[in-house]
Design a protein around this motif. Sequence first.
Motif, PDB file in Angstrom:
ATOM      1  N   GLY A  65       0.773  -1.162  -0.026  1.00  0.00           N
ATOM      2  CA  GLY A  65      -0.019  -0.153   0.036  1.00  0.00           C
ATOM      3  C   GLY A  65       0.774   1.161   0.179  1.00  0.00           C
ATOM      4  N   ASP A  66       0.382   2.361  -0.306  1.00  0.00           N
ATOM      5  CA  ASP A  66       0.944   3.415  -0.043  1.00  0.00           C
ATOM      6  C   ASP A  66      -0.111   4.804   0.165  1.00  0.00           C
ATOM      7  N   ILE A  67       0.207   5.879   0.299  1.00  0.00           N
ATOM      8  CA  ILE A  67      -0.622   6.909   0.568  1.00  0.00           C
ATOM      9  C   ILE A  67      -1.362   7.056  -0.787  1.00  0.00           C
ATOM     10  N   ASN A  68      -0.710   6.986  -1.852  1.00  0.00           N
ATOM     11  CA  ASN A  68      -1.502   6.942  -3.005  1.00  0.00           C
ATOM     12  C   ASN A  68      -1.830   5.689  -3.653  1.00  0.00           C
ATOM     13  N   PRO A  69      -3.002   5.191  -3.413  1.00  0.00           N
ATOM     14  CA  PRO A  69      -3.210   3.857  -3.889  1.00  0.00           C
ATOM     15  C   PRO A  69      -2.739   3.544  -5.506  1.00  0.00           C
ATOM     16  N   VAL A  70      -2.821   4.482  -6.144  1.00  0.00           N
ATOM     17  CA  VAL A  70      -2.752   4.380  -7.652  1.00  0.00           C
ATOM     18  C   VAL A  70      -1.184   3.936  -7.894  1.00  0.00           C
ATOM     19  N   VAL A  71      -0.233   4.575  -7.182  1.00  0.00           N
ATOM     20  CA  VAL A  71       1.007   4.243  -7.376  1.00  0.00           C
ATOM     21  C   VAL A  71       1.248   2.942  -6.938  1.00  0.00           C
ATOM     22  N   ALA A  72       0.821   2.406  -5.951  1.00  0.00           N
ATOM     23  CA  ALA A  72       1.016   1.038  -5.255  1.00  0.00           C
ATOM     24  C   ALA A  72       0.453  -0.156  -6.017  1.00  0.00           C
ATOM     25  N   ALA A  73      -0.650   0.300  -6.757  1.00  0.00           N
ATOM     26  CA  ALA A  73      -1.691  -0.811  -7.353  1.00  0.00           C
ATOM     27  C   ALA A  73      -0.622  -1.746  -8.306  1.00  0.00           C
ATOM     28  N   PRO A  74       0.467  -1.229  -9.140  1.00  0.00           N
ATOM     29  CA  PRO A  74       1.168  -2.148 -10.114  1.00  0.00           C
ATOM     30  C   PRO A  74       1.691  -3.132  -9.154  1.00  0.00           C
ATOM     31  N   PHE A  75       2.014  -3.015  -8.045  1.00  0.00           N
ATOM     32  CA  PHE A  75       2.906  -4.030  -7.111  1.00  0.00           C
ATOM     33  C   PHE A  75       2.032  -5.116  -6.443  1.00  0.00           C
ATOM     34  N   ASN A  76       0.805  -5.045  -6.754  1.00  0.00           N
ATOM     35  CA  ASN A  76      -0.479  -5.984  -6.023  1.00  0.00           C
ATOM     36  C   ASN A  76      -0.697  -7.085  -7.174  1.00  0.00           C
ATOM     37  N   MET A  77      -0.585  -8.151  -6.910  1.00  0.00           N
ATOM     38  CA  MET A  77      -1.328  -9.420  -7.810  1.00  0.00           C
ATOM     39  C   MET A  77      -2.698  -9.179  -7.901  1.00  0.00           C
ATOM     40  N   THR A  78      -3.304  -8.930  -9.108  1.00  0.00           N
ATOM     41  CA  THR A  78      -4.545  -8.874  -9.435  1.00  0.00           C
ATOM     42  C   THR A  78      -5.173 -10.110 -10.205  1.00  0.00           C
ATOM     43  N   SER A  79      -6.451 -10.472  -9.785  1.00  0.00           N
ATOM     44  CA  SER A  79      -6.635 -11.718 -10.523  1.00  0.00           C
ATOM     45  C   SER A  79      -8.381 -11.519 -10.508  1.00  0.00           C
ATOM     46  N   ALA A  80      -9.003 -12.125 -11.590  1.00  0.00           N
ATOM     47  CA  ALA A  80     -10.297 -12.046 -11.675  1.00  0.00           C
ATOM     48  C   ALA A  80     -11.195 -12.984 -10.818  1.00  0.00           C
TER      49      ALA A  80
ATOM     50  N   GLN B 125      12.825 -23.612  -4.216  1.00  0.00           N
ATOM     51  CA  GLN B 125      14.170 -22.833  -3.976  1.00  0.00           C
ATOM     52  C   GLN B 125      14.059 -21.494  -3.027  1.00  0.00           C
ATOM     53  N   GLY B 126      12.638 -21.558  -2.723  1.00  0.00           N
ATOM     54  CA  GLY B 126      11.959 -20.728  -1.755  1.00  0.00           C
ATOM     55  C   GLY B 126      11.766 -19.132  -2.004  1.00  0.00           C
ATOM     56  N   ASN B 127      11.471 -19.326  -3.315  1.00  0.00           N
ATOM     57  CA  ASN B 127      11.343 -17.728  -4.046  1.00  0.00           C
ATOM     58  C   ASN B 127       9.935 -17.548  -4.660  1.00  0.00           C
ATOM     59  N   ILE B 128       9.403 -16.473  -4.607  1.00  0.00           N
ATOM     60  CA  ILE B 128       8.368 -16.062  -5.158  1.00  0.00           C
ATOM     61  C   ILE B 128       8.582 -15.047  -6.389  1.00  0.00           C
ATOM     62  N   MET B 129       7.523 -14.903  -7.373  1.00  0.00           N
ATOM     63  CA  MET B 129       7.726 -13.923  -8.303  1.00  0.00           C
ATOM     64  C   MET B 129       6.434 -12.682  -8.407  1.00  0.00           C
ATOM     65  N   MET B 130       7.051 -11.722  -8.110  1.00  0.00           N
ATOM     66  CA  MET B 130       6.134 -10.596  -7.858  1.00  0.00           C
ATOM     67  C   MET B 130       6.227  -9.347  -8.848  1.00  0.00           C
ATOM     68  N   PRO B 131       4.993  -8.891  -9.121  1.00  0.00           N
ATOM     69  CA  PRO B 131       5.012  -7.859 -10.298  1.00  0.00           C
ATOM     70  C   PRO B 131       6.155  -6.786 -10.049  1.00  0.00           C
ATOM     71  N   ILE B 132       6.757  -6.274 -11.222  1.00  0.00           N
ATOM     72  CA  ILE B 132       7.718  -5.264 -11.084  1.00  0.00           C
ATOM     73  C   ILE B 132       9.100  -5.934 -10.400  1.00  0.00           C
TER      74      ILE B 132
END
Length: 255
Positions: A57-72, A92-99
């Motif tokens: 999250g961020d004070i401005n939700p718009v700039v934080a949105a690309p870092f969150n996984m979205t799904s239908a 291997q203990g890793n995850i793949m995140m947006p950006i």
Amino acid sequence: MKKFFFPIILLILLMLGSCTTRKEILYLQDLDSYANSTLNYTSPKIQPNDILKIDIGDINPVVAAPFNMTSATNGQTSVEMMRLSGYLVNPQGNIMMPILNEVKVGGLTPANVEIKIKERLINENYLVNPTVQCRVLNNKFTILGEVNAPGVKPFSEESISLLDAIGLAGDLTYSAIRKDVKLIREVDGKRLVFHVDLTSASWMSNPNYRIRQNDVIIVEANKLKVNSGGLIKDPIQVLGIAASLTAVILLIVNN
């Protein structure tokens, strides 16, 4: 008359021998000795096959949105839907995140993951003052043996107590060995085995005995149950059978 006397004595001895003593049945018999003792907790570490829910999250939700996984999800927010859209930790203990792409989370606590991702977001000049929340969605343990409801049991907390786990399994049966309950846990690629005496409260001071993700609890049956091949469910059943046989013998003798 005498020839029937010996079987009766034998049945009485069987009844006495089959009785389970209070010391073998009662939980935490020395609980008062551990009253007001200090509680120590250690956060479980993330391991392969965990499913994580990470919210940025961020004070401005718009700039934080690309870092969150979205799904239908069609508006559904059930736990099952969150699991399907969560981050699966690979072997291997890793995850793949947006950006951010690949993030190493294996061996870290959820709190450590939050700090790590927050530092990356700031240090790589993505966000100025982000908030990060991390939670494991698929916490579960397996309990087998002498419990009333064995199986795989989910839980939503970070960890639960061994007594909580037994409660979720409907308590132990009368045939359960309470002095040596086995707890199997995998940590950093190693399999650990703990032995817990439930008749004493001493184990409650050990943070290792709190149930964590993927733990396995084994509750073995006592000798009476094992020797009977599972036909005898508990000592009360033995007493009933012995009493019935004794009544039949006495009836034959009297006739």
